[in-house]
Design a protein around this motif. Structure first.
Motif, PDB file in Angstrom:
ATOM      1  N   GLU A   1      10.225 150.600  19.790  1.00  0.00           N
ATOM      2  CA  GLU A   1      11.609 150.904  18.897  1.00  0.00           C
ATOM      3  C   GLU A   1      11.818 152.421  19.100  1.00  0.00           C
ATOM      4  OE1 GLU A   1      12.891 151.135  14.273  1.00  0.00           O
ATOM      5  OE2 GLU A   1      11.111 150.169  14.585  1.00  0.00           O
TER       6      GLU A   1
ATOM      7  N   SER B   1      12.700 144.782  13.663  1.00  0.00           N
ATOM      8  CA  SER B   1      13.260 146.119  13.620  1.00  0.00           C
ATOM      9  C   SER B   1      13.947 146.743  14.757  1.00  0.00           C
ATOM     10  CB  SER B   1      11.896 147.180  13.307  1.00  0.00           C
ATOM     11  OG  SER B   1      11.077 147.426  14.203  1.00  0.00           O
TER      12      SER B   1
ATOM     13  N   LYS C   1      17.251 144.775  14.826  1.00  0.00           N
ATOM     14  CA  LYS C   1      18.095 145.406  13.899  1.00  0.00           C
ATOM     15  C   LYS C   1      18.718 146.774  14.421  1.00  0.00           C
ATOM     16  CE  LYS C   1      16.055 143.720   9.515  1.00  0.00           C
ATOM     17  NZ  LYS C   1      15.328 144.337   8.258  1.00  0.00           N
ATOM     18  N   LEU C   2      17.950 147.421  15.228  1.00  0.00           N
ATOM     19  CA  LEU C   2      18.399 148.718  15.775  1.00  0.00           C
ATOM     20  C   LEU C   2      19.362 148.402  16.835  1.00  0.00           C
ATOM     21  CD1 LEU C   2      18.171 151.849  16.049  1.00  0.00           C
ATOM     22  CD2 LEU C   2      16.346 151.299  17.985  1.00  0.00           C
TER      23      LEU C   2
ATOM     24  N   LEU D   1      21.375 145.763  16.994  1.00  0.00           N
ATOM     25  CA  LEU D   1      22.595 145.171  16.145  1.00  0.00           C
ATOM     26  C   LEU D   1      23.336 146.626  15.687  1.00  0.00           C
ATOM     27  CD1 LEU D   1      21.084 142.401  14.182  1.00  0.00           C
ATOM     28  CD2 LEU D   1      23.139 142.098  15.877  1.00  0.00           C
ATOM     29  N   LYS D   2      22.616 147.432  15.104  1.00  0.00           N
ATOM     30  CA  LYS D   2      23.450 148.715  14.370  1.00  0.00           C
ATOM     31  C   LYS D   2      24.025 149.468  15.672  1.00  0.00           C
ATOM     32  CE  LYS D   2      22.568 152.442  11.549  1.00  0.00           C
ATOM     33  NZ  LYS D   2      21.553 153.127  10.325  1.00  0.00           N
ATOM     34  N   GLU D   3      23.126 149.968  16.475  1.00  0.00           N
ATOM     35  CA  GLU D   3      23.459 150.871  17.617  1.00  0.00           C
ATOM     36  C   GLU D   3      24.323 150.503  18.740  1.00  0.00           C
ATOM     37  OE1 GLU D   3      23.369 154.008  16.429  1.00  0.00           O
ATOM     38  OE2 GLU D   3      22.076 153.718  14.615  1.00  0.00           O
ATOM     39  N   HIS D   4      24.075 149.160  19.029  1.00  0.00           N
ATOM     40  CA  HIS D   4      24.665 148.743  20.294  1.00  0.00           C
ATOM     41  C   HIS D   4      25.540 147.504  20.129  1.00  0.00           C
ATOM     42  CE1 HIS D   4      23.338 147.951  24.853  1.00  0.00           C
ATOM     43  NE2 HIS D   4      23.996 148.967  24.536  1.00  0.00           N
ATOM     44  N   LYS D   5      25.664 146.955  18.795  1.00  0.00           N
ATOM     45  CA  LYS D   5      26.540 146.021  18.505  1.00  0.00           C
ATOM     46  C   LYS D   5      26.112 144.821  19.449  1.00  0.00           C
ATOM     47  CE  LYS D   5      28.695 148.942  16.091  1.00  0.00           C
ATOM     48  NZ  LYS D   5      28.251 149.178  14.685  1.00  0.00           N
ATOM     49  N   SER D   6      24.771 144.574  19.285  1.00  0.00           N
ATOM     50  CA  SER D   6      24.476 143.358  20.092  1.00  0.00           C
ATOM     51  C   SER D   6      24.952 142.124  19.338  1.00  0.00           C
ATOM     52  CB  SER D   6      23.073 143.258  20.314  1.00  0.00           C
ATOM     53  OG  SER D   6      22.591 144.268  21.043  1.00  0.00           O
TER      54      SER D   6
ATOM     55  N   ASP E   1      19.735 136.303   7.072  1.00  0.00           N
ATOM     56  CA  ASP E   1      20.369 137.401   6.977  1.00  0.00           C
ATOM     57  C   ASP E   1      21.482 137.748   7.984  1.00  0.00           C
ATOM     58  OD1 ASP E   1      18.212 138.282   5.519  1.00  0.00           O
ATOM     59  OD2 ASP E   1      17.198 139.695   7.000  1.00  0.00           O
ATOM     60  N   LEU E   2      21.450 136.977   8.992  1.00  0.00           N
ATOM     61  CA  LEU E   2      22.784 137.093   9.954  1.00  0.00           C
ATOM     62  C   LEU E   2      23.643 135.908   9.944  1.00  0.00           C
ATOM     63  CD1 LEU E   2      21.006 138.711  13.160  1.00  0.00           C
ATOM     64  CD2 LEU E   2      21.744 139.779  10.854  1.00  0.00           C
TER      65      LEU E   2
END
Length: 366
Positions: free
Chosen positions: A192, A227, A230-231, A233-238, A269-270
């Motif tokens: 991570e 985790s 999620k990173l 998704l948040k930082e890379h808009k995957s 969640d998604l």
């Protein structure tokens, strides 16, 4: 002591770092001393130089090279040199000495691995720094197309990653022969902190795909690294809806690897559709889990709303897939959960797929 036993004794002395005894043995037997100059031992083809470097015995290494005259570039059956051994095993003083004495810093062993690549497998920053300061090239690739940065991303030491980027800022711009990036590698192994560095400092495109169409996000979730997912998704808009070359989404891949927590994450969640079909065969996650025999995953999918009765393009339900895979426990579970009442279970398609007696017995018991 005959020559064969004498040579085996020399190996033991070298491995144990007993310099005085080694000097005595080679000093009184000039014939043996001449023999060890090019002698390769065992299936590996190691020399005394390899043993000394592997075990980090600097004094022995100096004696063998300077006094006995062993060639510093001697290689074994895998084309490993002493520098590969010292770098791999974390012996910094030996690495420094070998390079000072003229060892080729980017020598290649079997599969085109360099000493720097070997050092990166063990997260040894000191050796990595030493090799780089002596001209080691971090962009060289092995036979699979991995460079040292790829390997470091697999091991997951953020300090090593930061140093490699400092020394070679463009080292991240690399793909393996199957188009996997260091980001794929870090995500797959759940590193991570390294993923965070790569997203911050490197210019990877969102949802970059390897030759199978797999994205870093897919790699993360199908290996249970939520985790990391999620990173991304948040930082890379995957995208959790991206598909591989077969049309499979993350939800299908997670069903194959039986990562049930990741399934809950994707669906609850998604908001991923648990009954979404993949490929032109129209397979659902339930089909995939049943074919692999993941009984617990089948149960989890059903709690998430998976439809027992969905059929693929060939008209097969999850029960048929479990029969194809010869998974008696999964067949039993699906029958108990309601598939016994579907129109073709009593004697046609599903039974035709059940080849093993154990699987057929499940139907008979019903």
């Amino acid at each position: 002591m005959d020559e064969e036993h004498a040579l085996k004794h020399l190996i033991k002395l070298t491995q144990d770092g007993k310099l005085c005894a080694l000097e005595k043995e080679l000093g009184v037997n000039s014939k043996i001393a001449r023999t060890v100059n090019k002698k390769h031992f065992g299936r590996s083809g190691d020399t005394l130089l390899h043993y000394a470097a592997r075990h980090g015995h600097l004094a022995v290494l100096k004696f063998l090279i300077k006094d006995i005259g062993l060639d510093i570039e001697l290689y074994n059956n895998d084309y490993k040199r002493g520098l590969h051994e010292a770098a791999s095993m974390g012996h910094e003083e030996c690495v420094r000495f070998l390079i000072k004495e003229g060892a080729k810093v980017d020598c290649l062993k079997k599969a085109d691995w360099t000493p720097l690549m070997m050092a990166c497998t063990h997260q040894n920053l000191g050796i990595i720094q030493e090799l780089l300061s002596r001209g080691a090239n971090p962009t060289l690739k092995n036979k699979d197309g991995w460079n040292s940065f790829h390997i470091a991303c697999r091991e997951g030491d953020p300090i090593v990653i930061q140093h490699l980027l400092l020394v070679s800022p463009e080292v991240w711009r690399t793909e393996s022969k199957i188009l996997r990036t260091p980001l794929h590698t870090a995500a797959m192994h759940g590193c991570e902190e390294v993923v965070g560095i790569l997203l911050q400092r490197c210019g990877y495109d969102p949802d970059t795909r390897d030759s199978c169409g797999v994205t870093p996000f897919m790699d993360a979730v199908r290996n249970g690294h939520i985790s990391v997912a999620k990173l991304l998704l948040k930082e890379h808009k995957s995208s959790p809806m991206a598909t591989d070359i077969l049309g499979a989404q993350s939800v299908h891949q997670v069903a194959v690897t039986a990562q049930e927590e990741a399934l809950v994450f994707l669906v609850k969640d998604l908001g991923v559709d648990v009954n979404q079909t993949a490929t032109d065969m129209q397979l659902t996650a339930l089909h995939y889990a049943a074919k692999e025999g993941h009984t617990s995953t089948v149960k989890t999918l059903l709690t998430l709303g998976a439809d027992l009765h969905v059929r693929d393009k060939k008209g097969r339900t999850a029960l048929h897939m479990a029969c194809i895979g010869q998974h008696a426990d999964t067949v039993r579970t699906l029958l108990q959960l309601g598939l016994a009442d579907t129109e073709d279970i009593s004697g046609t398609m599903a039974k035709e797929h059940a080849k093993k007696i154990e699987v057929l017995n499940v139907f008979e018991c019903k």
